[in-house]
Structures are given as C-alpha cells and as structure tokens.
Design a protein around this motif. Structure first.
Motif, PDB file in Angstrom:
ATOM      1  N   ALA A 148      -2.687  12.449   4.179  1.00 44.42           N
ATOM      2  CA  ALA A 148      -3.981  11.787   4.321  1.00 44.42           C
ATOM      3  C   ALA A 148      -5.026  12.606   3.584  1.00 44.42           C
ATOM      4  CB  ALA A 148      -4.370  11.630   5.790  1.00 44.42           C
ATOM      5  N   LYS A 149      -6.159  12.002   3.350  1.00 41.92           N
ATOM      6  CA  LYS A 149      -7.266  12.706   2.711  1.00 41.92           C
ATOM      7  C   LYS A 149      -7.836  13.721   3.704  1.00 41.92           C
ATOM      8  CE  LYS A 149     -10.196  10.336   0.301  1.00 41.92           C
ATOM      9  NZ  LYS A 149     -11.309   9.412  -0.047  1.00 41.92           N
TER      10      LYS A 149
ATOM     11  N   SER B 216       0.847  -1.191   0.000  1.00 39.81           N
ATOM     12  CA  SER B 216       0.000   0.000   0.000  1.00 39.81           C
ATOM     13  C   SER B 216       0.882   1.241   0.000  1.00 39.81           C
ATOM     14  CB  SER B 216      -0.916  -0.014   1.226  1.00 39.81           C
ATOM     15  OG  SER B 216      -0.153   0.069   2.411  1.00 39.81           O
ATOM     16  N   ARG B 217       0.261   2.359  -0.264  1.00 42.55           N
ATOM     17  CA  ARG B 217       1.011   3.611  -0.270  1.00 42.55           C
ATOM     18  C   ARG B 217       1.644   3.876   1.093  1.00 42.55           C
ATOM     19  NH1 ARG B 217      -1.557   9.696  -0.870  1.00 42.55           N
ATOM     20  NH2 ARG B 217       0.415  10.843  -0.737  1.00 42.55           N
TER      21      ARG B 217
ATOM     22  N   ASP C  78      -8.183  12.173   7.388  1.00 45.91           N
ATOM     23  CA  ASP C  78      -8.782  10.844   7.410  1.00 45.91           C
ATOM     24  C   ASP C  78      -7.681   9.805   7.195  1.00 45.91           C
ATOM     25  OD1 ASP C  78     -10.315   8.594   7.287  1.00 45.91           O
ATOM     26  OD2 ASP C  78     -11.421   9.152   5.479  1.00 45.91           O
ATOM     27  N   SER C  79      -7.290   9.139   8.259  1.00 47.88           N
ATOM     28  CA  SER C  79      -6.203   8.155   8.208  1.00 47.88           C
ATOM     29  C   SER C  79      -6.727   6.723   8.250  1.00 47.88           C
ATOM     30  CB  SER C  79      -5.239   8.379   9.375  1.00 47.88           C
ATOM     31  OG  SER C  79      -5.931   8.277  10.617  1.00 47.88           O
ATOM     32  N   SER C  80      -7.904   6.494   7.709  1.00 45.21           N
ATOM     33  CA  SER C  80      -8.503   5.159   7.769  1.00 45.21           C
ATOM     34  C   SER C  80      -8.072   4.256   6.614  1.00 45.21           C
ATOM     35  CB  SER C  80     -10.033   5.278   7.782  1.00 45.21           C
ATOM     36  OG  SER C  80     -10.499   5.942   6.613  1.00 45.21           O
ATOM     37  N   ASN C  81      -7.523   4.823   5.540  1.00 44.33           N
ATOM     38  CA  ASN C  81      -7.181   4.038   4.352  1.00 44.33           C
ATOM     39  C   ASN C  81      -5.684   4.143   4.082  1.00 44.33           C
ATOM     40  OD1 ASN C  81      -7.006   2.745   1.895  1.00 44.33           O
ATOM     41  ND2 ASN C  81      -8.807   3.732   1.023  1.00 44.33           N
ATOM     42  N   GLU C  82      -5.021   2.994   3.972  1.00 45.49           N
ATOM     43  CA  GLU C  82      -3.584   2.985   3.720  1.00 45.49           C
ATOM     44  C   GLU C  82      -3.236   3.509   2.331  1.00 45.49           C
ATOM     45  OE1 GLU C  82      -1.597  -0.658   4.517  1.00 45.49           O
ATOM     46  OE2 GLU C  82      -2.383  -0.867   6.561  1.00 45.49           O
ATOM     47  N   GLU C  83      -4.161   3.468   1.401  1.00 45.72           N
ATOM     48  CA  GLU C  83      -3.889   3.960   0.054  1.00 45.72           C
ATOM     49  C   GLU C  83      -3.926   5.481  -0.021  1.00 45.72           C
ATOM     50  OE1 GLU C  83      -2.787   2.231  -2.302  1.00 45.72           O
ATOM     51  OE2 GLU C  83      -3.109   0.239  -1.451  1.00 45.72           O
ATOM     52  N   ASP C  84      -4.507   6.136   0.966  1.00 46.39           N
ATOM     53  CA  ASP C  84      -4.609   7.591   0.966  1.00 46.39           C
ATOM     54  C   ASP C  84      -3.583   8.244   1.881  1.00 46.39           C
ATOM     55  OD1 ASP C  84      -6.790   7.378  -0.754  1.00 46.39           O
ATOM     56  OD2 ASP C  84      -8.224   7.289   0.908  1.00 46.39           O
ATOM     57  N   CYS C  85      -2.812   7.462   2.618  1.00 40.94           N
ATOM     58  CA  CYS C  85      -1.912   8.016   3.632  1.00 40.94           C
ATOM     59  C   CYS C  85      -0.481   7.537   3.414  1.00 40.94           C
ATOM     60  CB  CYS C  85      -2.371   7.616   5.037  1.00 40.94           C
ATOM     61  SG  CYS C  85      -4.087   8.047   5.411  1.00 40.94           S
TER      62      CYS C  85
END
Length: 292
Positions: free
Chosen positions: A114-115, A75-76, A141-148
């Motif tokens: 993060a988003k 993941s990112r 929003d740090s809930s998604n590994e692809e966005d952080c």
C-alpha cells in the motif's frame, strides 16, 4: 474571400470544406490539403479517409464505424489475488476473500502492499502502521485498489470465532498468518496479533468467558443421602461397634445378684428329679360350723 466563410453552422461548413478540399486536390498535394483542413476544422468533426470529407458524425456514404472496446482490466489489488483464493460476496452481501483450497495453520501472506503516508486522514475499520527503528511511524493507505495488493480486500474480524488470520509486523512490512487450518469455502478474517495490537493501541479479540463448572458433589450416605465426610464415616463405623459392645454388656448386667429374685416355679422335687407335684387346687370355703 468567399462569402461562405462568414456563414456558421454544420451544413455551410461542410460545403465550404468540400469546396476547399476539391481546390486543394487541384492545386497541391494531399498532405497540404489535410493540413489546411485540420487548421480550419473544429475538433468535433471526423475526417473520412475514403471520401476525403469532414463529417460531424458518421460518413453518409460509408455508414458507421466499427468500434472495438478495450478489455476489462482488473485493479492491482484484484489481479494480485493468489489462485487458492477468490473474491466474492459473503452471506451478508459484502465482498470478501474466500478460500478455494485448504490452508494449513501458519501459512503466511504478504507483505501488505500500500502507499505509505505520514498519517491517515480517516482511519478505517482495520488501520495498519509501520513502526520503524528510528521511532518514525508511517501509515498504510489502503483506500485505493490501484495502490494495494489483494490483502486490502480481507475483512477484519469482529469476534474471536471469526478470526483465522493474525496481522503482525516483521522488519518494515506487515504480514498475515493463518492462526488455524482454514477449510475451503471459509472467509479469511484478520485481526491484530498480541504484540502488534499493543503497538497499534487496539484491543485483542478474546474468546467469551465460559461459565464455571459446577462443583463436584460430595460423597453421600446411601440411606440418608446426607453428606458424610470420609473421616466422619470412618468414625461412625467405630461408634457403631462400640455401641454394639455396650448393648451386650447391658444385657449381661440385667441380672443383678443383689436384687431380690422371683420365686422359682419349679419345686425342689422337680429340681432333684422327683415326680412333679400336682398343682394346688383352690381352697374350699369352710361350711357353717367348720373352721377355716
């Protein structure tokens, strides 16, 4: 129209496709053959380029296909991890970020990627926000590994002794700074800095209150082991000297010339140097008829 068109099922269908493919080879080009078959063939059938037939699974003549799967892509968040850190489970079994090489105090990581959303539907254990100059607040929003990036994987500290990272806002981003030297093998644990905690309305992690040290013992006398203030001890020494003077004065005043003196046991002759006088013996009792 052939009657095979009205028969359902894989076997009659394959037989029909095979018949049409053979007719197509005799009548037209291969491109036209493939186009006709594609229109009449369900998606679950596979076209075999070698035998020129559709099959519902592998080709019965050539066998199964060799399948090559894609490689695993991180993941990112995990792929952005610096080389001096690693992600692994801790002693409690939970995943965290650990140090591979020594980090000195005041090492900065960031910014936190993060988003950005107007608000979080559910805040986690360590929410982060950006306080903009126009009084607009946005949440990360740090809930998604692809966005952080990897910083979302750093666990928050629960005690003052666990914290070695301090989170703070600089301009329009959030950074993590090491608050102490971090040795290899230690896990990175973060909490809010003082000013940022106030903005986030979060408490600070403070060290536990140390018990007050016992008061220093007062000076004591060696003999009595009782407390003797320094001033009182000095006065005591002066009182002792005064008492000794009083004793000497009392010894001199014991002989008072006004009091009757005891008779001296030394006669005047002895005092003048004459021979000592013999002590007087006991008086003889007078006999009968004698005067006493």
């Amino acid at each position: 129209m052939h009657s095979a068109l009205f028969i359902s099922g894989p076997a009659p269908f394959l037989e029909r496709i095979g018949t049409r493919s053979q007719d197509s080879l005799n009548e037209g080009s291969s491109a036209g053959k493939v186009g006709i078959m594609a229109e009449q063939t369900p998606d679950e059938f596979i076209w075999c380029e070698d035998c020129g037939q559709y099959h519902d699974s592998e080709c019965p003549e050539l066998g199964p296909l060799v399948t090559v799967q894609d490689s695993y892509v991180l993941s990112r968040a995990r792929s952005s991890l610096p080389s001096s850190l690693e992600i692994r489970p801790g002693s409690d079994g939970r995943e965290g970020v650990f140090v591979l090489r020594r980090l000195v105090k005041r090492t900065r990581f960031g910014p936190f990627e993060a988003k950005r959303v107007p608000h979080l539907e559910q805040e986690g254990a360590f929410p982060l926000k950006i306080f903009q100059k126009d009084s607009v607040v946005v949440a990360l929003d740090s809930s998604n590994e692809e966005d952080c990036n990897w910083m979302m994987l750093v666990r928050p500290a629960s005690e003052h002794t666990h914290q070695n990272l301090t989170a703070y806002q600089l301009d329009g981003d959030v950074y993590f700074n090491t608050s102490q030297d971090v040795l290899p093998g230690a896990e990175l644990r973060v909490w809010y800095g003082a000013f940022y905690a106030k903005k986030m309305e979060k408490h600070m992690l403070k060290p536990p209150l140390q018990p007050a040290p016992p008061p220093e013992g007062p000076e004591t006398s060696e003999e009595t082991a009782a407390y003797v203030p320094p001033v009182a001890e000095k006065n005591l020494a002066g009182n002792l000297l005064s008492h000794l003077d009083e004793v000497r004065t009392a010894a001199v005043l014991l002989v008072d010339p006004l009091l009757p003196q005891e008779e001296s046991l030394v006669g005047p002759e002895e005092q003048e140097g004459g021979p000592p006088r013999s002590p007087a013996g006991p008086k003889e009792s007078a006999g009968p008829g004698q005067e006493s």
